[in-house]
Design a protein around this motif. Structure first.
Motif, PDB file in Angstrom:
ATOM      1  N   PHE A   1      -5.299  -2.426  -0.233  1.00 26.65           N
ATOM      2  CA  PHE A   1      -6.766  -2.437  -0.269  1.00 26.65           C
ATOM      3  C   PHE A   1      -7.296  -3.734  -0.871  1.00 26.65           C
ATOM      4  CE2 PHE A   1      -6.337   2.265   0.034  1.00 26.65           C
ATOM      5  CZ  PHE A   1      -7.127   2.448   1.156  1.00 26.65           C
ATOM      6  N   ALA A   2      -6.694  -4.196  -1.971  1.00 26.35           N
ATOM      7  CA  ALA A   2      -7.146  -5.435  -2.615  1.00 26.35           C
ATOM      8  C   ALA A   2      -6.968  -6.632  -1.681  1.00 26.35           C
ATOM      9  CB  ALA A   2      -6.400  -5.652  -3.926  1.00 26.35           C
ATOM     10  N   LEU A   3      -5.847  -6.684  -0.996  1.00 31.04           N
ATOM     11  CA  LEU A   3      -5.600  -7.785  -0.053  1.00 31.04           C
ATOM     12  C   LEU A   3      -6.572  -7.733   1.117  1.00 31.04           C
ATOM     13  CD1 LEU A   3      -1.719  -7.538  -0.093  1.00 31.04           C
ATOM     14  CD2 LEU A   3      -3.066  -9.455  -0.997  1.00 31.04           C
ATOM     15  N   PHE A   4      -6.775  -6.554   1.653  1.00 32.82           N
ATOM     16  CA  PHE A   4      -7.699  -6.377   2.776  1.00 32.82           C
ATOM     17  C   PHE A   4      -9.107  -6.811   2.381  1.00 32.82           C
ATOM     18  CE2 PHE A   4     -10.695  -3.937   5.295  1.00 32.82           C
ATOM     19  CZ  PHE A   4     -10.218  -4.114   6.586  1.00 32.82           C
ATOM     20  N   ASP A   5      -9.551  -6.351   1.216  1.00 32.05           N
ATOM     21  CA  ASP A   5     -10.894  -6.696   0.744  1.00 32.05           C
ATOM     22  C   ASP A   5     -11.047  -8.191   0.490  1.00 32.05           C
ATOM     23  OD1 ASP A   5     -11.610  -4.049   0.934  1.00 32.05           O
ATOM     24  OD2 ASP A   5     -11.648  -3.683  -1.224  1.00 32.05           O
ATOM     25  N   ALA A   6      -9.929  -8.878   0.232  1.00 31.24           N
ATOM     26  CA  ALA A   6      -9.959 -10.329  -0.006  1.00 31.24           C
ATOM     27  C   ALA A   6      -9.882 -11.127   1.290  1.00 31.24           C
ATOM     28  CB  ALA A   6      -8.812 -10.721  -0.926  1.00 31.24           C
ATOM     29  N   GLY A   7      -9.839 -10.426   2.430  1.00 34.06           N
ATOM     30  CA  GLY A   7      -9.792 -11.117   3.708  1.00 34.06           C
ATOM     31  C   GLY A   7      -8.396 -11.516   4.151  1.00 34.06           C
ATOM     32  N   LEU A   8      -7.383 -11.007   3.457  1.00 33.43           N
ATOM     33  CA  LEU A   8      -5.999 -11.286   3.843  1.00 33.43           C
ATOM     34  C   LEU A   8      -5.493 -10.168   4.747  1.00 33.43           C
ATOM     35  CD1 LEU A   8      -4.880 -12.490   0.322  1.00 33.43           C
ATOM     36  CD2 LEU A   8      -5.230 -13.922   2.339  1.00 33.43           C
ATOM     37  N   HIS A   9      -4.372 -10.373   5.383  1.00 33.32           N
ATOM     38  CA  HIS A   9      -3.816  -9.404   6.312  1.00 33.32           C
ATOM     39  C   HIS A   9      -2.609  -8.725   5.659  1.00 33.32           C
ATOM     40  CE1 HIS A   9      -1.648  -8.505  10.300  1.00 33.32           C
ATOM     41  NE2 HIS A   9      -2.553  -7.581  10.079  1.00 33.32           N
ATOM     42  N   PRO A  10      -2.794  -7.569   5.011  1.00 35.04           N
ATOM     43  CA  PRO A  10      -1.669  -6.892   4.362  1.00 35.04           C
ATOM     44  C   PRO A  10      -0.749  -6.231   5.388  1.00 35.04           C
ATOM     45  CG  PRO A  10      -3.660  -5.571   4.130  1.00 35.04           C
ATOM     46  CD  PRO A  10      -4.052  -6.847   4.826  1.00 35.04           C
ATOM     47  N   THR A  11       0.542  -6.433   5.199  1.00 32.82           N
ATOM     48  CA  THR A  11       1.544  -5.883   6.104  1.00 32.82           C
ATOM     49  C   THR A  11       2.642  -5.237   5.275  1.00 32.82           C
ATOM     50  OG1 THR A  11       1.059  -7.605   7.724  1.00 32.82           O
ATOM     51  CG2 THR A  11       3.156  -6.451   7.962  1.00 32.82           C
ATOM     52  N   LEU A  12       2.857  -3.948   5.454  1.00 35.42           N
ATOM     53  CA  LEU A  12       3.852  -3.201   4.690  1.00 35.42           C
ATOM     54  C   LEU A  12       5.255  -3.453   5.231  1.00 35.42           C
ATOM     55  CD1 LEU A  12       4.344  -1.000   2.483  1.00 35.42           C
ATOM     56  CD2 LEU A  12       4.236   0.669   4.355  1.00 35.42           C
ATOM     57  N   LEU A  13       6.187  -3.756   4.333  1.00 31.38           N
ATOM     58  CA  LEU A  13       7.599  -3.836   4.686  1.00 31.38           C
ATOM     59  C   LEU A  13       8.209  -2.479   4.353  1.00 31.38           C
ATOM     60  CD1 LEU A  13       8.506  -7.402   3.372  1.00 31.38           C
ATOM     61  CD2 LEU A  13       7.740  -6.696   5.651  1.00 31.38           C
ATOM     62  N   ARG A  14       8.228  -1.610   5.329  1.00 29.51           N
ATOM     63  CA  ARG A  14       8.594  -0.204   5.136  1.00 29.51           C
ATOM     64  C   ARG A  14       9.986  -0.019   4.563  1.00 29.51           C
ATOM     65  NH1 ARG A  14       9.541   3.619   3.275  1.00 29.51           N
ATOM     66  NH2 ARG A  14       9.631   5.719   4.116  1.00 29.51           N
ATOM     67  N   TRP A  15      10.941  -0.796   5.039  1.00 33.43           N
ATOM     68  CA  TRP A  15      12.322  -0.598   4.602  1.00 33.43           C
ATOM     69  C   TRP A  15      12.564  -1.108   3.170  1.00 33.43           C
ATOM     70  CZ3 TRP A  15      10.945  -5.111   6.713  1.00 33.43           C
ATOM     71  CH2 TRP A  15      11.591  -6.268   6.336  1.00 33.43           C
ATOM     72  N   LEU A  16      11.586  -1.815   2.620  1.00 35.71           N
ATOM     73  CA  LEU A  16      11.702  -2.334   1.256  1.00 35.71           C
ATOM     74  C   LEU A  16      10.673  -1.699   0.317  1.00 35.71           C
ATOM     75  CD1 LEU A  16      12.321  -6.129   1.924  1.00 35.71           C
ATOM     76  CD2 LEU A  16      14.000  -4.347   1.384  1.00 35.71           C
ATOM     77  N   THR A  17      10.254  -0.484   0.643  1.00 34.81           N
ATOM     78  CA  THR A  17       9.249   0.211  -0.149  1.00 34.81           C
ATOM     79  C   THR A  17       9.695   1.645  -0.380  1.00 34.81           C
ATOM     80  OG1 THR A  17       7.544  -1.163   0.866  1.00 34.81           O
ATOM     81  CG2 THR A  17       6.801   0.810  -0.266  1.00 34.81           C
ATOM     82  N   VAL A  18       9.592   2.097  -1.621  1.00 32.08           N
ATOM     83  CA  VAL A  18       9.907   3.490  -1.936  1.00 32.08           C
ATOM     84  C   VAL A  18       8.642   4.172  -2.441  1.00 32.08           C
ATOM     85  CG1 VAL A  18      12.344   3.057  -2.425  1.00 32.08           C
ATOM     86  CG2 VAL A  18      10.690   2.946  -4.274  1.00 32.08           C
ATOM     87  N   GLY A  19       8.650   5.480  -2.387  1.00 32.53           N
ATOM     88  CA  GLY A  19       7.468   6.239  -2.765  1.00 32.53           C
ATOM     89  C   GLY A  19       7.437   6.595  -4.236  1.00 32.53           C
ATOM     90  N   SER A  20       6.433   7.361  -4.601  1.00 29.01           N
ATOM     91  CA  SER A  20       6.268   7.848  -5.970  1.00 29.01           C
ATOM     92  C   SER A  20       7.038   9.157  -6.119  1.00 29.01           C
ATOM     93  CB  SER A  20       4.787   8.081  -6.255  1.00 29.01           C
ATOM     94  OG  SER A  20       4.327   9.176  -5.485  1.00 29.01           O
ATOM     95  N   SER A  21       6.922   9.769  -7.278  1.00 33.11           N
ATOM     96  CA  SER A  21       7.593  11.053  -7.496  1.00 33.11           C
ATOM     97  C   SER A  21       7.035  12.131  -6.570  1.00 33.11           C
ATOM     98  CB  SER A  21       7.464  11.475  -8.960  1.00 33.11           C
ATOM     99  OG  SER A  21       6.095  11.543  -9.320  1.00 33.11           O
TER     100      SER A  21
END
Length: 161
Positions: A108-128
């Protein structure tokens, strides 16, 4: 498209898996990179009072990056966003800990700053709440669209995403 990597909260108090630290570290060494680290200050963010939990007051990032920014709460600090804008990137690849909270907040912060946020799914884990990160990925796709599922897909380039 000029891009950079944002590593969100890969730090000891969140007990990241060793494979995540290693793979994120390899990617961070290959491009401009920034990390955030969550530190506790109850006067700034009431984690303990409201959630009964708190991050460490002095945790450090487990991934070496070009720049490191301390945050107190879910969002990356404004200095991190200014830094990314200042190095002239268009797209910010995002990975790390808590896909459905802190990683999503970074999007959200990146999007609001006009940048293009792209999630690297295989390098991201979730919360509890969802260690798989599937909830965070669904929310990311809904709000920002851009998700890369593997290193191979990343290397194939933006035309394939």
């Amino acid at each position: 498209m000029r891009q950079a990597l944002l590593v969100v909260d890969v730090q000891p108090c969140f007990d990241p898996p060793s494979w995540l630290i290693e793979e994120v570290g390899q990617l961070a060494a290959a491009m401009p990179s920034v990390a955030t680290v969550e530190r506790h200050d109850e006067a700034i963010t009431p984690f303990e009072r409201q959630l009964g939990w708190k991050p460490a007051p002095d945790d450090a990032s487990l991934v070496r990056t070009d720049a490191l920014f301390v945050k107190h709460g879910y969002l990356p600090p404004p200095e991190a966003i200014r830094h990314l804008r200042g190095i002239g990137v268009d797209r910010v690849l995002v990975c790390g800990i808590q896909a459905d909270t802190c990683v999503l907040a970074a999007g959200f912060a990146l999007f609001d700053a006009g940048l293009h946020p792209t999630l690297l799914r295989w390098l991201t884990v979730g919360s509890s709440l969802d260690r798989s990160g599937a909830l965070g990925e669904r929310l990311w796709r809904h709000h920002f669209g851009a998700v890369i599922g593997s290193r191979k897909e990343l290397m194939a380039g933006p035309a394939h995403q």
